[in-house]
Design a protein around this motif. Sequence first.
Motif, mmCIF file in Angstrom:
data_model
loop_
_atom_site.group_PDB
_atom_site.id
_atom_site.type_symbol
_atom_site.label_atom_id
_atom_site.label_comp_id
_atom_site.label_asym_id
_atom_site.label_seq_id
_atom_site.Cartn_x
_atom_site.Cartn_y
_atom_site.Cartn_z
ATOM 1 N N LEU A 191 -21.417 111.165 7.032
ATOM 2 C CA LEU A 191 -21.159 111.723 5.698
ATOM 3 C C LEU A 191 -20.594 113.139 5.770
ATOM 4 N N ASP A 192 -20.666 113.758 6.937
ATOM 5 C CA ASP A 192 -20.009 115.062 7.068
ATOM 6 C C ASP A 192 -18.518 114.918 7.331
ATOM 7 N N THR A 193 -18.088 113.690 7.602
ATOM 8 C CA THR A 193 -16.655 113.431 7.826
ATOM 9 C C THR A 193 -15.999 112.751 6.629
ATOM 10 N N PHE A 194 -16.741 111.845 5.958
ATOM 11 C CA PHE A 194 -16.162 111.064 4.848
ATOM 12 C C PHE A 194 -17.023 111.201 3.589
ATOM 13 N N ALA A 195 -16.379 111.498 2.470
ATOM 14 C CA ALA A 195 -17.113 111.552 1.200
ATOM 15 C C ALA A 195 -16.816 110.338 0.319
ATOM 16 N N TRP A 196 -15.812 109.544 0.699
ATOM 17 C CA TRP A 196 -15.364 108.413 -0.125
ATOM 18 C C TRP A 196 -15.341 107.175 0.769
ATOM 19 N N VAL A 197 -16.099 106.160 0.412
ATOM 20 C CA VAL A 197 -16.265 105.007 1.299
ATOM 21 C C VAL A 197 -16.112 103.718 0.497
ATOM 22 N N GLY A 198 -15.374 102.757 1.084
ATOM 23 C CA GLY A 198 -15.199 101.467 0.403
ATOM 24 C C GLY A 198 -15.322 100.296 1.356
ATOM 25 N N ARG A 224 -19.068 111.058 -2.637
ATOM 26 C CA ARG A 224 -18.335 111.189 -3.901
ATOM 27 C C ARG A 224 -18.064 109.814 -4.503
ATOM 28 N N LEU A 225 -17.921 108.806 -3.637
ATOM 29 C CA LEU A 225 -17.706 107.441 -4.125
ATOM 30 C C LEU A 225 -18.122 106.449 -3.056
ATOM 31 N N LEU A 226 -18.878 105.470 -3.486
ATOM 32 C CA LEU A 226 -19.191 104.326 -2.621
ATOM 33 C C LEU A 226 -18.828 103.079 -3.416
ATOM 34 N N TYR A 227 -17.838 102.352 -2.905
ATOM 35 C CA TYR A 227 -17.293 101.183 -3.602
ATOM 36 C C TYR A 227 -17.597 99.946 -2.754
ATOM 37 N N VAL A 228 -18.297 99.000 -3.347
ATOM 38 C CA VAL A 228 -18.657 97.754 -2.645
ATOM 39 C C VAL A 228 -18.098 96.609 -3.477
ATOM 40 N N ALA A 229 -17.267 95.767 -2.867
ATOM 41 C CA ALA A 229 -16.621 94.716 -3.654
ATOM 42 C C ALA A 229 -16.524 93.432 -2.845
#
Length: 285
Positions: A191-198, A224-229
């Motif tokens: 999480l120190d490298t990526f704030a937006w994950v999908g 900032r965003l976690l998108y699960v689809a």
Amino acid sequence: MRDSVLRFGTWLALALTTIPGVAQSTDRKFTAPPDRFDARQEGVDHGKIELVEYDSTTIGLRRKARVYTPPGYTTDRKYPVLYLLHGIGGDENEWVRQGSPDFILDNLYADKKAIPMIVVLPNGRAAKDVTARDPIPKQSPAFAAFEKDLLVDLIPFIEKTYSVKTDRESRALAGLSMGGGQSLNFGLNNLDTFAWVGGFSSAPNTRPPAELIKDPEEAKRKLRLLYVACGDKDGLFRISQGVHNRLDEKKIPHLYNVISGGGHDFKVWKSDLYHFAQLLFQEQK
Ligand code: FER
């Protein structure tokens, strides 16, 4: 009696969608993308896709990636970066050949629906002698080994080669199937490298949901965003369901997009990219 039961049901549904911290994840509705959202359109400025090679100290090889730069890319500006990963049968060409990421983003920029970003399409199978034709058990360790290659080799290469922002809030990680599992595993572990994950239709390489997020409070603070689809006709649907349930249980805000009738295919993944890209690198609308 029946009437009051119905009214209680309505009240409960309203309560669940309005009390903070309860089932916040399912509120947003995602509609199907418009016609020709993935087509090359005349009168729209086009970005470029190029092939790059970087030295992987992790694998001891020169490795390939494709890089999309947006229309009008200039070193006078610094861009955020989306790392977008492929599935079990793919490599750095899979999204380009089947997913039209350049046209999807070109069209979004033309409509001012996305922040201009660079999209990196790596080869997520990090091994000397493993190919897309090998059986899954042989491929899986190579997909897992990509975490180190990405963090230690590819990201630094991109950040010294392109005019990009280098803070965590300017890096996103997403992918389809095996790449969805990689994105959830690597993203939530870094999480120190990526704030937006999908994770799009994430595969069984996804860590067990209870192990995906070690520190829920840190995840709440840093994501900032976690998108699960996933499509509900996809044989891997239970993986995304399990992740979503765990996130709800730990009250970790996320967007959960169940694509009704959706299978394990690029129709779903192009739609995921269309939605995910619009949410990146800005306040949620
Ligand atoms: C599996 C079934 C499918 C699996 C991976 C996949 C790791 C990946 C599918 C894809 O990337 O499309 O059991 O195990």
